[in-house]
Design an enzyme around this catalytic site. Structure first.
Site, PDB file in Angstrom:
ATOM      1  N   HIS A  17     167.938  78.584  36.970  1.00 49.25           N
ATOM      2  CA  HIS A  17     166.679  78.943  35.876  1.00 49.25           C
ATOM      3  C   HIS A  17     167.101  78.364  33.979  1.00 49.25           C
ATOM      4  O   HIS A  17     166.185  77.730  33.991  1.00 49.25           O
ATOM      5  CB  HIS A  17     167.021  80.295  35.996  1.00 49.25           C
ATOM      6  N   LYS A  41     158.884  92.464  45.966  1.00 46.21           N
ATOM      7  CA  LYS A  41     160.137  91.986  45.961  1.00 46.21           C
ATOM      8  C   LYS A  41     161.252  93.460  45.370  1.00 46.21           C
ATOM      9  O   LYS A  41     160.637  93.783  43.815  1.00 46.21           O
ATOM     10  CB  LYS A  41     160.669  90.486  45.840  1.00 46.21           C
ATOM     11  N   ARG A  90     164.434  73.287  44.098  1.00 50.16           N
ATOM     12  CA  ARG A  90     165.149  72.895  44.846  1.00 50.16           C
ATOM     13  C   ARG A  90     165.442  71.852  45.708  1.00 50.16           C
ATOM     14  O   ARG A  90     165.866  71.376  45.577  1.00 50.16           O
ATOM     15  CB  ARG A  90     166.067  74.041  45.068  1.00 50.16           C
ATOM     16  N   SER A 128     168.937  83.818  43.137  1.00 49.82           N
ATOM     17  CA  SER A 128     169.597  84.636  42.735  1.00 49.82           C
ATOM     18  C   SER A 128     170.420  85.796  43.434  1.00 49.82           C
ATOM     19  O   SER A 128     170.970  86.094  43.841  1.00 49.82           O
ATOM     20  CB  SER A 128     168.275  85.656  41.852  1.00 49.82           C
TER      21      SER A 128
END
Ligand code: PNS
Length: 161
Positions: A17, A41, A90, A128
Site C-alpha cells: 500500500h 468484510k 498486484r 493484508s
C-alpha cells in the site's frame, strides 16, 4: 488541482500500500487515503487503530491526508471533488474484481477515473490478509509492513496468546 482518493480497508496498511501511495503522491496534487468504515468484510483491526497506523506511516508525505468514510466510494469522491480513484494492481488475480469495481464506479459517477498503480515486484504477493495470518502465527513479516505495523501485530500476538 487534481485530487485523488485511495480507498480501502487497510487492515493493516502494508509496504505494498505504501509503495502505491508514494507513487500516487508524486502523480497527483493531493491524495486522500479513505478507509472504509462499514465494510462488508469483517475487519480485524479496529478502525481507530488502522487510522493511527496510517497516520504514523504518512507523516513524511505532505500532500497525503487520512480520512474514513461510510457508504459508496463514489459518493465520498463527489463530496471531496476527487476526480481520480487509486487502486493497486498486484497480479492477474486482482484484475477481474478491480475491473468490475472500476467499471461500476465509473457507471455510478462518470467524472471519476480509476488509475491502477503497480507495486515493486517484491510486494506483488503481499496482502493484508496473508500478513495477518502469518504474523499471528509467529511468522516474520518485518520486511512486508511498516515498522509501526509490525510492532502493532507483535503486540496483538502477545495479547491473543
Ligand atoms: O482494500 P479493499 O478491501 O480491497 O477495498 C475495497 C473498497 C473499500 C475500495 C470497496 O469495497 C469499496 O469501494 N467499498 C465501498 C462501497 C462501494 O462503493 N461499493 C461499490 C464499489 S463497486
Amino acid at each position: 488541482m487534481t485530487l485523488a482518493i485511495y480507498p480501502g480497508s487497510f487492515d493493516p496498511i502494508t509496504k505494498g500500500h505504501m509503495d502505491v501511495l508514494q507513487r500516487a503522491s508524486k502523480l497527483f496534487d493531493k491524495v486522500i487515503i479513505a478507509v472504509l468504515k462499514n465494510s462488508s468484510k469483517k475487519c480485524f483491526i479496529p478502525l481507530e487503530d488502522r487510522l493511527n497506523l496510517i497516520r504514523e506511516c504518512c507523516s513524511h508525505l505532505p500532500n497525503v491526508e487520512i480520512d474514513s468514510f461510510n457508504g459508496l466510494t463514489v459518493d465520498y469522491a463527489k463530496q471531496k471533488n476527487a476526480t481520480v480513484l487509486i487502486r493497486g494492481m498486484r497480479a492477474i488475480t486482482d484484475f477481474e474484481y478491480e475491473m468490475q469495481m472500476a467499471q461500476m464506479n465509473n457507471t455510478l459517477y462518470s467524472e471519476l477515473e480509476t488509475v491502477f498503480l503497480t507495486t515493486k515486484p517484491k510486494y506483488n504477493f503481499v496482502s493484508s490478509s496473508i500478513i495477518k495470518e502469518a504474523a499471528l502465527l509467529g511468522g516474520d513479516v518485518s520486511r512486508l509492513v511498516p515498522e509501526n505495523v509490525y510492532n502493532y501485530l507483535l503486540n496483538l500476538k502477545k495479547e491473543t496468546k
